[in-house]
Scaffold this motif. Structure first.
Motif, PDB file in Angstrom:
ATOM      1  N   ARG A   1       2.964   4.471  -1.519  1.00 50.72           N
ATOM      2  CA  ARG A   1       3.756   4.717  -2.727  1.00 50.72           C
ATOM      3  C   ARG A   1       5.216   4.336  -2.488  1.00 50.72           C
ATOM      4  O   ARG A   1       5.784   4.634  -1.445  1.00 50.72           O
ATOM      5  CB  ARG A   1       3.672   6.192  -3.133  1.00 50.72           C
TER       6      ARG A   1
ATOM      7  N   SER B   1      -4.068  -0.865  -9.209  1.00 51.14           N
ATOM      8  CA  SER B   1      -2.793  -0.236  -8.860  1.00 51.14           C
ATOM      9  C   SER B   1      -2.405   0.755  -9.953  1.00 51.14           C
ATOM     10  O   SER B   1      -3.065   0.848 -10.989  1.00 51.14           O
ATOM     11  CB  SER B   1      -1.705  -1.305  -8.718  1.00 51.14           C
ATOM     12  N   CYS B   2      -1.320   1.482  -9.729  1.00 58.57           N
ATOM     13  CA  CYS B   2      -0.850   2.389 -10.761  1.00 58.57           C
ATOM     14  C   CYS B   2       0.671   2.486 -10.703  1.00 58.57           C
ATOM     15  O   CYS B   2       1.282   2.284  -9.646  1.00 58.57           O
ATOM     16  CB  CYS B   2      -1.491   3.776 -10.632  1.00 58.57           C
TER      17      CYS B   2
ATOM     18  N   PRO C   1      -5.657  -1.312 -13.736  1.00 54.67           N
ATOM     19  CA  PRO C   1      -4.519  -0.544 -13.229  1.00 54.67           C
ATOM     20  C   PRO C   1      -4.192   0.575 -14.208  1.00 54.67           C
ATOM     21  O   PRO C   1      -4.704   0.604 -15.333  1.00 54.67           O
ATOM     22  CB  PRO C   1      -3.398  -1.596 -13.184  1.00 54.67           C
TER      23      PRO C   1
ATOM     24  N   SER D   1       0.864  -1.181   0.000  1.00 58.07           N
ATOM     25  CA  SER D   1       0.000   0.000   0.000  1.00 58.07           C
ATOM     26  C   SER D   1       0.896   1.225   0.000  1.00 58.07           C
ATOM     27  O   SER D   1       2.113   1.138   0.172  1.00 58.07           O
ATOM     28  CB  SER D   1      -0.931   0.005   1.221  1.00 58.07           C
TER      29      SER D   1
ATOM     30  N   VAL E   1       3.137  -4.563  -7.521  1.00 61.77           N
ATOM     31  CA  VAL E   1       2.369  -3.448  -6.969  1.00 61.77           C
ATOM     32  C   VAL E   1       0.953  -3.958  -6.735  1.00 61.77           C
ATOM     33  O   VAL E   1       0.216  -4.243  -7.689  1.00 61.77           O
ATOM     34  CB  VAL E   1       2.375  -2.241  -7.933  1.00 61.77           C
TER      35      VAL E   1
ATOM     36  N   THR F   1      -3.044  -4.154  -5.127  1.00 60.48           N
ATOM     37  CA  THR F   1      -4.235  -3.340  -5.325  1.00 60.48           C
ATOM     38  C   THR F   1      -4.222  -2.094  -4.434  1.00 60.48           C
ATOM     39  O   THR F   1      -4.025  -2.182  -3.224  1.00 60.48           O
ATOM     40  CB  THR F   1      -5.496  -4.168  -5.020  1.00 60.48           C
TER      41      THR F   1
ATOM     42  N   ALA G   1      -2.009   0.299  -4.424  1.00 54.18           N
ATOM     43  CA  ALA G   1      -0.671   0.851  -4.217  1.00 54.18           C
ATOM     44  C   ALA G   1      -0.170   1.495  -5.506  1.00 54.18           C
ATOM     45  O   ALA G   1      -0.747   1.326  -6.580  1.00 54.18           O
ATOM     46  CB  ALA G   1       0.284  -0.241  -3.760  1.00 54.18           C
ATOM     47  N   SER G   2       0.939   2.233  -5.381  1.00 54.94           N
ATOM     48  CA  SER G   2       1.485   2.901  -6.560  1.00 54.94           C
ATOM     49  C   SER G   2       3.008   2.824  -6.558  1.00 54.94           C
ATOM     50  O   SER G   2       3.646   2.723  -5.499  1.00 54.94           O
ATOM     51  CB  SER G   2       1.025   4.356  -6.630  1.00 54.94           C
TER      52      SER G   2
ATOM     53  N   LEU H   1       1.562  -5.503 -12.137  1.00 55.01           N
ATOM     54  CA  LEU H   1       0.581  -4.564 -11.607  1.00 55.01           C
ATOM     55  C   LEU H   1      -0.729  -5.291 -11.334  1.00 55.01           C
ATOM     56  O   LEU H   1      -1.330  -5.880 -12.243  1.00 55.01           O
ATOM     57  CB  LEU H   1       0.347  -3.424 -12.604  1.00 55.01           C
TER      58      LEU H   1
END
Length: 653
Positions: free
Chosen positions: A492, A536-537, A571, A490, A509, A511, A513-514, A532
């Motif tokens: 960044r 996520s991103c 994502p 979670s 990464v 769900t 989180a970035s 990913l």
């Protein structure tokens, strides 16, 4: 007084309660069933559950010996050695010749062939409690064609010898050449027993093993031994070779597929369960499941078997009524075994499959966040064996500095807002697997000079659930850990100018989180270099992602490539100035459920009449829906192309 009147009592065997009791003569006899694989299969109806009305503290338990048990211990003696008077052992004993070669199948079975053999041909529709009978029938069907043959009888050293380990070293078994007579092989379940006699010339893997001793031991067992303890030798009739292979298949079942708890639980589709265990076995063998997970699973399974055997021996050692102390000890051993059994079941239920990204990616960080110091001050932690004034001359005059000799010490001392500066050297740190505070960790100097190696006893290497964690100027080398080299649970994670040399999976990464990654190199991952999860991103700029998704996979078309994206919910990925090359699979893989409309799979390439046009349309739509921004990137030499869809079932982390 409570009695052990049923199979629920953990303290001892109950007379007549097991289908194999007639074959048991002593506890050593029970240890010789599966020496080749180390799995002594416990009799299916052996009591292993505690009696609900037995009080371990105050209740005496009625204990009986197994039916047919003999009080006489089989003859055993030490190996003969030259005596002090100079008399050579050869003058008083017959020296055994070298054992001939055992027949070993030259055929290598694929997963599909193994499933057809064990699930369809050997097990079929039978239940777990009938598996012994099914295996027995499979073997006896082969014995009809060749009732007489020569084999090596293998048994545990303690059955024949009373000697120190220094005399025989790490000898796993004692082997003796015997003539086998299967005409009297009867019974509907294992252990089937066959008649044997010492073959000529007398041969063994121990040259000075007395023949008289072997004859005496066989006489104690009425010249019969379990059929799975005999191994046909090379150079006999083809029918005997078929028997040898049938015995190999049966041993494979008990060594790798059978679990001692199988016939204690109901399973409607036992053959289906065996198929999943065959898949698990092959995934371990070909590296689909990373080595650390498979090694931990193997050790736990061995410990479970050892605890079960220990419990069985303890049960058998009790004579008469069990004392309160014996009852307590029996319960203790039972619950130790039960805990390991539960853990193994949990792992097998997860299956540790590649579809679950080389391990169960659920949140694992339970460490509490410290937050900022009460005084609001921030500290720079220096990691170095010795500190000099030159090392800190670039720091501001008001910098608060604390020096540590090891990286774990520095991380343990951190609060949110702190910075860790690592000077050149090689470091190991388990504390990177639980980052909960907002900190910056950076190397002093070139990134290849500051090397951090993963701790092999942990699942994760670097894992974070802090709001903001930054890693700079580091080389991360993954050795022994099984999940992603970096897992963002979670918050960044920012990676700048780092080298990530993977052994398990790459950067994951999860769900919500970035990830922001720039000027980094990711290589060697068994799965995707960047993975990913839904929702996520990631923003990737100026990175090199290469030689990823390279396990010994059975289906190269299922490789996840350089970057893998799971799309429900979508994502977000921004790519710029990245070089993605030499990965198995696509440079960027978009993973969609295989039950999506107009799904095109490799097994079913037709999707209505649209064909490739439909696939291209789906790809374009997916890129648009994913907010996938790709500009000035270089994707080349990836085995399946630049960007593509992969239809596959997967679960949300």
């Amino acid at each position: 007084m409570a009695t052990c009147a049923d199979s629920d009592v953990p303290v001892s065997f109950v007379e007549g309660s097991t289908k194999e009791n007639d074959d048991v003569t002593n506890e050593d006899d029970c240890e010789t069933l599966h020496l080749s694989g180390g799995n002594s299969k416990t009799p299916p109806n052996s009591p292993t559950r505690p009696c609900s009305n037995a009080s371990a503290a105050s209740t005496n338990v009625n204990v009986t010996t197994p039916k047919g048990a003999k009080s006489k211990v089989p003859l055993a003696r030490k190996l003969l050695t030259p005596n002090p008077d100079g008399e050579d052992p050869d003058d008083i004993m017959e020296e055994a010749e070298v054992l001939p070669q055992i027949h070993m199948s030259k055929k290598s079975y694929s997963f599909e062939e193994r499933v057809a053999l064990h699930c369809d041909k050997m097990i079929g529709p039978c239940s777990a409690e009938d598996a012994d009978e099914a295996i027995s029938y499979y073997i006896t069907d082969k014995l009809v064609d060749a009732p007489f043959w020569t084999a090596v009888w293998k048994t545990a050293p303690e059955v024949l010898l009373v000697t120190s380990n220094s005399d025989i070293g790490d000898l796993p078994f004692i082997g003796v050449l015997v003539e086998v007579n299967c005409t009297g092989c009867e019974g509907k379940s294992l252990p089937l027993r066959v008649s044997v006699s010492v073959a000529e010339p007398y041969s063994s893997n121990i040259a000075n093993l007395p023949r008289e001793l072997v004859e005496d031991i066989l006489r104690e067992h009425d010249h019969t031994v379990p059929i799975l303890d005999v191994y046909p030798v090379e150079g006999q009739d083809p029918d005997v070779d078929n028997i040898a292979e049938a015995l190999e298949h049966a041993r494979f079942f008990y060594d790798f597929l059978w679990r001692d708890w199988d016939d204690e639980e109901e399973c409607d589709e036992y053959a289906g369960l065996i198929e999943k265990r065959i898949q698990l076995h092959y995934d371990i063998q070909d590296g689909t499941i990373p080595g650390p997970i498979s090694e931990r699973y193997r050790r736990t399974l061995e410990e479970y078997r050892s605890k079960r055997l220990e419990l069985t021996k303890f049960q058998s050692s009790i004579r008469g009524d069990a004392s309160p102390g014996e009852a307590v000890e029996c319960w203790k051993k039972y619950y130790e075994m039960s805990m390991l059994c539960g853990l193994l079941k949990f792992w097998e239920d997860l299956r540790l499959r590649k579809e679950q990204s080389h391990g169960p990616f659920y949140p694992r960080i339970y460490k509490r966040r410290k937050g900022q110091r009460l005084n609001g001050k921030k500290v720079t932690h220096i990691v170095a064996q010795m500190m000099t004034t030159d090392m800190i001359k670039s720091f501001a005059e008001d910098t608060l500095i604390q020096q540590h000799e090891t990286l774990p010490e520095a991380l343990d001392a951190c609060y949110s807002g702190d910075t860790v500066v690592i000077f050149p050297g090689d470091y190991k740190a388990a504390a990177l697997a639980s980052l909960t505070d907002d900190i910056t960790i950076k190397g002093a100097g070139e990134r290849q000079e500051v090397v951090i190696i993963s701790h092999p006893s942990h699942d994760n290497f670097v894992a974070s659930k802090a709001a903001q964690v930054t890693l700079q100027n580091l080389t991360l080398v993954q050795r022994g850990t099984c999940d992603g080299i970096v897992v963002v649970e979670s918050g960044r994670m920012t990676l700048e100018n780092c080298v990530l040399r993977c052994e398990g999976t790459g950067v994951c990464v999860l769900t919500g989180a970035s990830l922001i990654m720039s000027n980094c190199e990711v290589t060697g991952a068994q799965g995707a270099g960047i993975e990913l999860y839904p929702g996520s991103c990631a923003e990737l700029n100026g990175n090199e992602i290469h030689h990823c998704s390279n396990p010994s996979t059975k289906d190269i078309k299922s490789a996840l490539g350089g970057i893998n994206m799971k799309v429900l919910p979508q994502p977000q990925l921004k790519l710029s100035n990245n070089h993605i090359h030499d990965n198995q699979g696509y440079g960027v893989t978009i993973l969609v459920p295989d039950n999506s409309p107009c799904s095109v799979t490799h097994d079913e390439p037709e999707c209505t009449a649209a064909g490739d046009k439909s696939e291209t349309g789906q790809l374009s739509k997916a890129i648009q829906n994913l907010s996938l921004e790709m500009s000035t990137n270089k994707l080349e030499s990836n085995s399946m192309g630049e960007v593509g869809l992969l239809h596959k079932m997967w679960t949300i982390a």
